[in-house]
Design an enzyme around this catalytic site. Sequence first.
Site, PDB file in Angstrom:
ATOM      1  N   HIS A 297       0.822  -1.227   0.000  1.00 43.06           N
ATOM      2  CA  HIS A 297       0.000   0.000   0.000  1.00 43.06           C
ATOM      3  C   HIS A 297       0.853   1.273   0.000  1.00 43.06           C
ATOM      4  O   HIS A 297       1.888   1.347   0.653  1.00 43.06           O
ATOM      5  CB  HIS A 297      -1.044  -0.003   1.115  1.00 43.06           C
ATOM      6  CG  HIS A 297      -0.531   0.011   2.526  1.00 43.06           C
ATOM      7  ND1 HIS A 297      -0.270   1.173   3.200  1.00 43.06           N
ATOM      8  CD2 HIS A 297      -0.278  -0.990   3.402  1.00 43.06           C
ATOM      9  CE1 HIS A 297       0.126   0.891   4.438  1.00 43.06           C
ATOM     10  NE2 HIS A 297       0.145  -0.415   4.589  1.00 43.06           N
ATOM     11  N   ASP A 309       6.132   0.885   6.589  1.00 45.07           N
ATOM     12  CA  ASP A 309       4.693   0.605   6.458  1.00 45.07           C
ATOM     13  C   ASP A 309       4.064   1.674   5.581  1.00 45.07           C
ATOM     14  O   ASP A 309       3.690   2.722   6.073  1.00 45.07           O
ATOM     15  CB  ASP A 309       4.056   0.576   7.839  1.00 45.07           C
ATOM     16  CG  ASP A 309       2.588   0.193   7.790  1.00 45.07           C
ATOM     17  OD1 ASP A 309       2.109  -0.218   6.722  1.00 45.07           O
ATOM     18  OD2 ASP A 309       1.918   0.330   8.828  1.00 45.07           O
ATOM     19  N   GLU A 343      -5.120   1.909   2.922  1.00 45.32           N
ATOM     20  CA  GLU A 343      -5.092   0.631   3.651  1.00 45.32           C
ATOM     21  C   GLU A 343      -5.270   0.873   5.142  1.00 45.32           C
ATOM     22  O   GLU A 343      -5.936   0.115   5.832  1.00 45.32           O
ATOM     23  CB  GLU A 343      -3.752  -0.081   3.410  1.00 45.32           C
ATOM     24  CG  GLU A 343      -3.668  -1.483   4.018  1.00 45.32           C
ATOM     25  CD  GLU A 343      -3.262  -1.530   5.479  1.00 45.32           C
ATOM     26  OE1 GLU A 343      -3.430  -2.586   6.105  1.00 45.32           O
ATOM     27  OE2 GLU A 343      -2.786  -0.510   6.020  1.00 45.32           O
ATOM     28  N   GLU A 344      -4.651   1.938   5.628  1.00 41.94           N
ATOM     29  CA  GLU A 344      -4.588   2.153   7.084  1.00 41.94           C
ATOM     30  C   GLU A 344      -5.955   2.419   7.708  1.00 41.94           C
ATOM     31  O   GLU A 344      -6.115   2.331   8.917  1.00 41.94           O
ATOM     32  CB  GLU A 344      -3.627   3.319   7.394  1.00 41.94           C
ATOM     33  CG  GLU A 344      -2.176   3.035   7.010  1.00 41.94           C
ATOM     34  CD  GLU A 344      -1.527   1.944   7.865  1.00 41.94           C
ATOM     35  OE1 GLU A 344      -2.180   1.435   8.785  1.00 41.94           O
ATOM     36  OE2 GLU A 344      -0.367   1.600   7.582  1.00 41.94           O
ATOM     37  N   ASP A 371       3.192  -6.426   3.545  1.00 39.89           N
ATOM     38  CA  ASP A 371       2.860  -5.324   4.458  1.00 39.89           C
ATOM     39  C   ASP A 371       3.315  -5.618   5.887  1.00 39.89           C
ATOM     40  O   ASP A 371       2.701  -5.177   6.844  1.00 39.89           O
ATOM     41  CB  ASP A 371       1.349  -5.028   4.413  1.00 39.89           C
ATOM     42  CG  ASP A 371       0.996  -3.746   5.153  1.00 39.89           C
ATOM     43  OD1 ASP A 371       1.913  -2.935   5.415  1.00 39.89           O
ATOM     44  OD2 ASP A 371      -0.184  -3.567   5.484  1.00 39.89           O
TER      45      ASP A 371
END
Length: 478
Positions: A297, A309, A343-344, A371
């Site tokens: 992501h 991340d 994504e988060e 991820d």
Amino acid sequence: MTESGGSTWRSIVSLPVLLFVMAGFPPICCGTQNYGGKPFRDIAKEVASYTDVANKIIDLAVYGKAQNRSYEKLAAFTDTVGNRVSGSQNLELAIKYIYSVLRLDGLENVHLEPVKVPFWVRGEESAQMVLPRNHTLAILGLGSSIGTPKGGVEAEVLVVESFEELKRRSAEAKGKIVLYNQPFVSYGETVQYRAFGATEAAKLGAVASLIRSITPFSINSPHTGWQDYQDGVPKIPTACVTVEDAEMMARMARRGEKIVIRLFVGARNLPDTNSFNTVAEITGREHPEQVVLISGHLDSWDVGQGAMDDGGGAVISWEALSLLRDLGLRPRRTLRAVLWTSEEQGGVGAAQYFQRHKVNISKFDLVMESDMGTFRPLGIQFSGSQQARTIMREVMKLLQPINATALEEHGEGTDINPWMEAGVPGASLHTEDKKYFWFHHSNGDTMSVQDPVEMNLCAAVWATVAYVVADLEEMLPR
Ligand SMILES: *[C@@H]1O[C@H](CO)[C@@H](O)[C@H](O)[C@H]1NC(C)=O
Ligand SMILES: *[C@@H]1O[C@H](CO)[C@@H](O)[C@H](O)[C@H]1NC(C)=O
Ligand SMILES: *[C@@H]1O[C@H](CO)[C@@H](O)[C@H](O)[C@H]1NC(C)=O
Ligand SMILES: *[C@@H]1O[C@H](CO)[C@@H](O)[C@H](O)[C@H]1NC(C)=O
Ligand SMILES: [Zn+2]
């Protein structure tokens, strides 16, 4: 990685496996079963015929002219753009940047697919302990938290270690700021406090909640992340404090000292906004409609650089295509890199991608996601049928030269989860990720976490697995 990458869906994914075992099926190991009409021994031979190709990929990525290219791509990207939270201008800048470099890199079918994403803005925030002593706490508001009223909230703190303790002491919570000083067990378990802490405290009349950051290691670093309000429960502001401050307040409370905090959270939730999943391909030479999807992501939290991340996962997915392009390798099926947005916030971009493309689900061969950091790779985690697993075990043997042959259970990733739940085989990159949560969602997530040699190895694993599966005569059996 976000909260929904935790234990709930893991138990869903593992259910069919469990039923399979409970039903007493014989373990599959030997050369008797069929696969696409071929006995297994032939599949092992077919996979082994990729040894030279795998070695070429490894040589290029680890020792050749592509050495350190993933690291350099990631450094240029994150140093230029910085962090990129859902809804932010930085995220849109990041998507434009990556779209341009994918095109410049000569990849095929580079395009953007529009999606709607949450738009949460942090604003200014602070937490001042005023009793039993004056002390400034390092905090980060949690994603989707509302702000405090103008002037902030000042209230006494109730320190608890668990939801069970909160329940026992529910009569004490009214009007307080509830602080969860939960110990770190695992991300999947402990993240429940980040996700649901505010709601559970609000049910008892608390005015705000704080969590101890979800990390096994701290140098007074707050670690943010998404949290969920529940319909019908009042919304209260919520933030994380550091492990050090949480432990100190727990000691103070044990000594019977009264703790008072003045909390300001300037956060706001704005209407959903436009963003994009970013796509690039190497089109399949024989079955262009069949797809191996490889992904990470592009969005991150609004702290640090979002290098670990998940800049690393996104960049090795791009780099895997670059490596194959450099080697002139065009697999039978299409290899599609998808760099997710939002994504988060719970896999928002990926969920919309699934809705849009699920009509073609029978053409999805394997979905892959990185991820959990791009540290030294050990292999992959895989979810799929026993037959598919047997084939993947052969594929992983090709990575013997870099010692990344492990084939673990539980392919995982918020973004590939919808496909796996619908029965598509899924793989996630498995690395030496012991330090992942040290940096996760904090200002410590920068390029300094990344190592060029480890990233070379990750790119080699990613490219080899994706290419070989995309090029086998048959799709993986479901
Ligand atoms: C790649 O990075 C490693 C570790 O920093 C370094 O030793 C090596 O010289 C680099 N290679 C290239 C081609 O820059
Ligand atoms: C507490 O510390 C803050 C920040 O350093 C300062 O502004 C404030 O005046 C201090 N309050 C007291 C009562 O010392
Ligand atoms: C489904 O697959 C067909 C054949 O490859 C393709 O033309 C179509 O665009 C795909 N649809 C979606 C929504 O991906
Ligand atoms: C793989 O392991 C062997 C044996 O332990 C070691 O010699 C080799 O350097 C390792 N390769 C890599 C890329 O780590
Ligand atoms: Zn992530």
